[in-house]
Scaffold this motif. Structure first.
Motif, short mmCIF file in Angstrom:
data_model
loop_
_atom_site.label_atom_id
_atom_site.label_comp_id
_atom_site.label_asym_id
_atom_site.label_seq_id
_atom_site.Cartn_x
_atom_site.Cartn_y
_atom_site.Cartn_z
N ARG A 38 75.60 101.10 16.60
CA ARG A 38 75.85 100.80 18.01
C ARG A 38 74.63 100.20 18.70
O ARG A 38 74.77 99.48 19.68
CB ARG A 38 76.30 102.08 18.73
N GLY B 248 90.24 98.26 23.33
CA GLY B 248 89.04 97.64 22.76
C GLY B 248 88.77 96.22 23.23
O GLY B 248 89.02 95.87 24.39
N GLY B 249 88.28 95.41 22.31
CA GLY B 249 87.80 94.07 22.64
C GLY B 249 88.82 93.18 23.35
O GLY B 249 88.45 92.39 24.22
N ASP C 48 93.75 94.98 18.98
CA ASP C 48 93.76 96.37 18.51
C ASP C 48 94.65 97.20 19.43
O ASP C 48 94.55 97.10 20.66
CB ASP C 48 92.34 96.96 18.55
N ASP D 94 76.22 106.95 15.60
CA ASP D 94 76.41 105.75 14.78
C ASP D 94 75.36 104.72 15.21
O ASP D 94 75.56 103.99 16.18
CB ASP D 94 77.83 105.19 14.97
N LYS E 139 77.24 87.72 14.72
CA LYS E 139 77.80 87.60 16.08
C LYS E 139 76.70 87.36 17.11
O LYS E 139 76.88 86.60 18.05
CB LYS E 139 78.61 88.84 16.44
N ARG F 133 75.20 96.70 18.05
CA ARG F 133 76.33 96.25 18.86
C ARG F 133 75.89 96.02 20.31
O ARG F 133 76.36 95.09 20.97
CB ARG F 133 77.49 97.26 18.79
N ARG G 232 85.72 108.34 22.29
CA ARG G 232 84.86 108.19 21.10
C ARG G 232 84.42 106.74 20.91
O ARG G 232 83.85 106.39 19.89
CB ARG G 232 85.57 108.73 19.86
N ARG G 233 84.63 105.92 21.89
CA ARG G 233 84.20 104.51 21.77
C ARG G 233 82.77 104.35 22.27
O ARG G 233 82.19 105.28 22.81
CB ARG G 233 85.19 103.62 22.51
N ASP G 234 82.20 103.16 22.06
CA ASP G 234 80.77 103.03 22.31
C ASP G 234 80.36 102.74 23.76
O ASP G 234 79.58 103.46 24.35
CB ASP G 234 80.13 102.02 21.34
N ASP H 276 92.46 88.54 17.50
CA ASP H 276 92.92 89.81 16.94
C ASP H 276 93.01 90.87 18.02
O ASP H 276 92.21 90.91 18.94
CB ASP H 276 92.03 90.27 15.78
N ASP I 236 88.15 91.37 26.77
CA ASP I 236 88.15 89.92 26.90
C ASP I 236 89.23 89.46 27.88
O ASP I 236 89.05 88.48 28.61
CB ASP I 236 88.34 89.26 25.53
N ARG J 148 74.51 92.76 20.47
CA ARG J 148 75.59 91.79 20.37
C ARG J 148 76.25 91.53 21.73
O ARG J 148 76.50 90.39 22.10
CB ARG J 148 76.63 92.30 19.37
N PHE J 149 76.53 92.59 22.48
CA PHE J 149 77.21 92.38 23.76
C PHE J 149 76.27 91.77 24.80
O PHE J 149 76.71 91.05 25.69
CB PHE J 149 77.86 93.68 24.25
#
Ligand code: ATP
Ligand code: MG
Length: 460
Positions: free
Chosen positions: A168, A27-28, A46, A165, A212, A171, A121-123, A44, A32, A174-175
């Motif tokens: 998204r 993930g993030g 994951d 979802d 965000k 999101r 299953r991620r965006d 944080d 990053d 956001r990105f």
């Protein structure tokens, strides 16, 4: 590219792999890291694992890590890598194979069989990368390439991804705002098609993403995406009204309302209340425009109408009380510092200090950001005046100290002295005394006698 993992993270990998499980950073954090952020500095992290939650809990406890359950996320166990103050939060989630029931707020979730199913299953491709214990990257959707090229692309069919979802879609904005990504044309098309479905998503999730977006470096690009895709109409009709308000702004405002708002937002420091206030400060102009006989355009009282729009936005986006009150104060007072011309008395500066309270630094930040004129001299002139105001305010705050304006018990003293009952008259007299203190006519927090004497003098 192979990463060198820091010792704490290496320990976590050893723990799971030593017990026969798989563990990957996902993930993030991977995203990053691939953009150059040191892993030690990410707040944080994951992880995805083949271990079931009970097993992850057992392993972590045995190794002395604190363990807590992460309620909102199915199959997730939380821990901290270090002690406070520098503790990085870790979430370890069992592989998921997620099945969303269309239109329902509650997804049905199942455990997945392996990492690839979990990534599927991620965006977005940039969020669907994993990093193994030895530092190598697992990147089935070309996320690293998309990151380098700045392309925002969904994992698989955008229509399926966004319908599963609708959060998204936000999101994506956001990105675009945080990472400067450019959406694939097809992605934008599909968001436009499904924009209305954002209404099926909880407001609490809206707020997290909106915050965000607003705090991002390119907040304006995030908002432009919301407008272009039609998301904004559904998220926030009053915002859409600002976009559509194109009436002439008069000779002092050569920019239309929405471009001005985006300009203020971009110039505002990255603080949540200041950014929300930047977005909202002029919203009341939409309904307050008037033209006088000389042809001048006015927006009388627009800050009051904007403050009412703040209240509505606060309900709509579920602001907490502190955020709501701060944004409201900033919006209501946003015109005041700009009126400062150097000729204000100390009393006038004190009134602003009292009205703004703890919001004063934010208010001055907002006022500076509100100068979007590019005409030579104008900008510098306003900023110099604001700097002068800030210095005078700081001087007065230093001089006056934190003491209250009036001593305790002054209300009782007024009633006894004038022989009146508790009631509005007492409040009114208290107000007179406060004004006198602000104007320096009587000392701050002095003895009741001084104030009663003052009242005797002015009430004849
Ligand atoms: P941040 O830097 O804000 O933590 P993030 O990408 O890590 O960004 P999180 O909400 O922490 O965002 O989610 C972690 C990962 O979980 C994402 O990178 C993504 O792979 C996946 N994810 C989160 N939310 C969704 C979603 N709504 N749909 C699909 N995948 C999601
Ligand atoms: Mg994250």
């Amino acid at each position: 590219m192979k990463a060198r993992l820091d010792p704490q993270i290496a320990r976590l990998f050893e723990l799971f792999i030593g017990a026969g499980h798989e563990l990957y950073l996902v993930g993030g954090a991977v995203r990053d890291y691939q953009r150059g952020a040191p892993i030690e500095e990410l707040p944080d992290l994951d992880f995805a694992t083949s271990a079931l939650p009970a097993e992850s809990t057992r392993l972590l406890r045995r190794a002395g890590f604190p363990v807590f359950m992460v309620g909102s996320r199915f199959g997730t166990v939380g821990t901290f890598l270090e002690e406070v103050p520098r503790r990085r939060q870790i979430q370890i989630t069992t592989y998921r194979g997620e099945v969303y029931v269309n239109g329902s707020r509650k997804p049905r979730v199942t455990f997945g069989k392996d990492l690839l199913e979990d990534l599927a299953r991620r965006d977005f491709s940039i969020n669907a990368m994993a990093m193994a214990a030895d530092g190598h990257l697992i990147d089935p959707y070309g996320g690293d390439r998309d990151l380098a090229q700045g392309v925002l692309r969904t994992v698989g069919e955008p229509r399926v991804i966004f319908r599963e979802d609708p959060l998204r879609t936000l999101r994506a904005a956001r990105f675009i705002a945080t990472l400067g990504m450019k959406p694939e044309p097809e992605l934008t098309e599909v968001v436009r098609e499904v924009a209305g479905e954002i209404l099926t998503v909880s407001r609490e999730r809206w707020l997290l993403e909106m915050n965000k977006i607003l705090l991002a470096e390119a907040a304006d690009d995030g908002l432009i995406f919301l407008v272009e895709t039609g998301l904004l109409v559904h998220l926030w009709p009053a915002g859409q009204a600002m976009v559509e308000f194109r009436a002439d702004q008069g000779r002092y405002h050569h920019k239309a309302l929405w471009p001005h708002t985006l300009g203020v937002l971009s110039q505002a420091p990255r603080s949540l209340p200041v950014r929300w206030a930047a977005l909202l400060h002029d919203a009341g102009k939409v309904t307050t425009r008037s033209v006088d006989p000389a042809g001048e355009v006015h927006f009388f009282g627009h800050e009051t109408v904007s403050a009412a729009i703040v209240d509505e936005a606060a309900r709509r986006f579920r602001f907490d009380r502190a955020l709501h009150q701060r944004v409201r104060t900033l919006v209501l007072l946003h015109q005041r510092p700009a009126l400062y011309d150097g000729g204000w008395t100390d009393g006038a500066v004190r009134r602003l200090i009292r009205d703004a309270g703890e919001a004063l630094p934010d208010l001055l930040d907002l006022s500076r950001a509100d100068v979007t004129s590019h005409r030579p001299g104008i900008r510098e002139g306003v900023l110099a005046r604001l700097a002068d105001l800030q210095a005078r305010a700081a001087g007065l705050i230093e001089k006056d100290g934190q003491a209250p304006l009036l001593p305790k018990g002054i209300g009782q003293a007024i009633m006894a002295h004038l022989g009146i009952e508790a009631g509005p008259r007492v409040g009114e007299l208290r107000g007179r005394l406060e004004q006198a203190v602000l104007d320096g006519e009587v000392p701050r927090n002095g003895s009741p006698r001084e104030y009663l004497g003052y009242l005797d003098r002015v009430l004849v």
